[in-house]
Design an enzyme around this catalytic site. Structure first.
Site, short mmCIF file in Angstrom:
data_model
loop_
_atom_site.label_atom_id
_atom_site.label_comp_id
_atom_site.label_asym_id
_atom_site.label_seq_id
_atom_site.Cartn_x
_atom_site.Cartn_y
_atom_site.Cartn_z
N GLU A 235 0.82 -1.22 0.00
CA GLU A 235 0.00 0.00 0.00
C GLU A 235 0.85 1.26 0.00
OE1 GLU A 235 -2.87 -0.06 -0.76
OE2 GLU A 235 -3.97 -1.74 0.11
N HIS B 3 -3.19 2.45 8.39
CA HIS B 3 -4.20 1.80 7.56
C HIS B 3 -4.55 0.46 8.21
CE1 HIS B 3 -6.25 -0.28 4.41
NE2 HIS B 3 -5.21 -1.03 4.09
N HIS C 48 -7.71 -2.94 8.59
CA HIS C 48 -8.86 -3.67 8.05
C HIS C 48 -9.87 -3.92 9.17
CE1 HIS C 48 -6.27 -5.51 4.54
NE2 HIS C 48 -6.35 -4.19 4.51
N TYR D 104 -20.17 13.05 18.40
CA TYR D 104 -19.45 14.31 18.19
C TYR D 104 -17.97 14.11 17.86
CZ TYR D 104 -17.71 13.94 23.04
OH TYR D 104 -17.11 13.52 24.20
N HIS E 41 -12.76 -2.58 2.14
CA HIS E 41 -11.31 -2.67 2.38
C HIS E 41 -10.93 -2.33 3.82
CE1 HIS E 41 -7.06 -1.77 0.55
NE2 HIS E 41 -6.97 -2.19 1.80
N TYR F 253 -8.71 20.45 22.92
CA TYR F 253 -8.80 19.38 23.93
C TYR F 253 -7.41 18.86 24.32
CZ TYR F 253 -10.01 14.86 26.01
OH TYR F 253 -10.12 13.80 26.85
#
Length: 235
Positions: free
Chosen positions: A95, A113, A115, A134, A175, A230
């Site tokens: 990837e 990334h 799955h 939120y 994916h 935050y």
């Protein structure tokens, strides 16, 4: 200068902004820890999913097909922003086009990334994750689903970039997920939040005869503004 030393110096020169061996080593250690966390937290199975972190002009990435618990400090794998390998001998993740697209076009210093099960399930159902919580604001707004394309292709990378416009995370149809941040921790936290929100929406929408309430754009905007301040300053 010995041939071995010349080779080391050549790698360091090709690595561009990798600045120091210690900096690369620290970044690689953090990357491996994050990759292992995706497995232990159930966001990936086996070697699915991948992680990258940028050090100067060098992008360190998980290698293709190597279980994360087998990675060592000697397995550091790095490419430049054009994808040319400058560190290590292991083949980078399949990837790589997706990771490089994010690093080249955003302020990302880290990309995760996965799955993840619930997020992948949602990617098959809707074109955008409904704003059920939120924390959607923490990702820049409602999370889009990038159209399906074969893994590891430039087409998938282009689809992902369009889905990421104005966002720090997106779903990939059939994916998984992609999130990015200024640190590995931030990128990982965004992945975990995205998976949680997908699980929340699937749970709420499965109640017979009931429809989940969703947040309005104005409510999301206010939440997003508050979320930007935050946490603890500088930490």
């Amino acid at each position: 200068m010995t041939e071995q030393r010349r080779e080391r110096e050549g790698v360091r020169e090709r690595a561009g902004g990798a600045r120091s061996a210690a900096e690369v080593a620290d970044a690689w250690e953090a990357l491996v820890a994050t990759a292992r966390r995706t497995v232990s937290d159930g966001l990936v199975v086996g070697t699915s999913g991948n992680v990258s972190v940028r050090v100067g002009d060098t992008v360190l990435v998980t290698p293709s097909g190597v279980p994360y618990d087998r990675l060592t400090p000697d397995d550091v794998t790095g490419v430049d922003l054009e994808g040319r390998q400058v560190l290590g001998t292991l083949v980078p993740t399949s990837e790589l086009p997706m990771h490089l697209a994010v690093h080249r076009t955003t302020d990302a210093r880290a990309v995760v990334h996965t799955h993840a099960v619930h997020a992948t399930a949602v990617s098959t159902l809707v074109a955008e994750l409904p704003p059920i919580h939120y924390m959607t604001g923490a990702l820049g707004g409602p999370v889009r689903v990038a159209p399906y394309a074969t893994y590891g292709t430039e087409e998938l990378a282009r689809n992902m970039l369009r889905a990421l416009a104005g966002r720090t995370g997106c779903l990939l149809r059939n994916h998984g997920t992609v999130t990015y941040g200024t640190t590995l921790d931030q990128a990982y936290d965004r992945t975990a939040q995205l998976e949680w929100m997908c699980r929340l929406w699937l749970t709420a929408s499965s109640m017979p005869g009931l429809t989940p309430s969703l947040l309005t754009p104005e409510q999301l905007a206010r939440a997003g503004e508050r979320l930007r301040g935050y946490g603890q300053p500088g930490r």
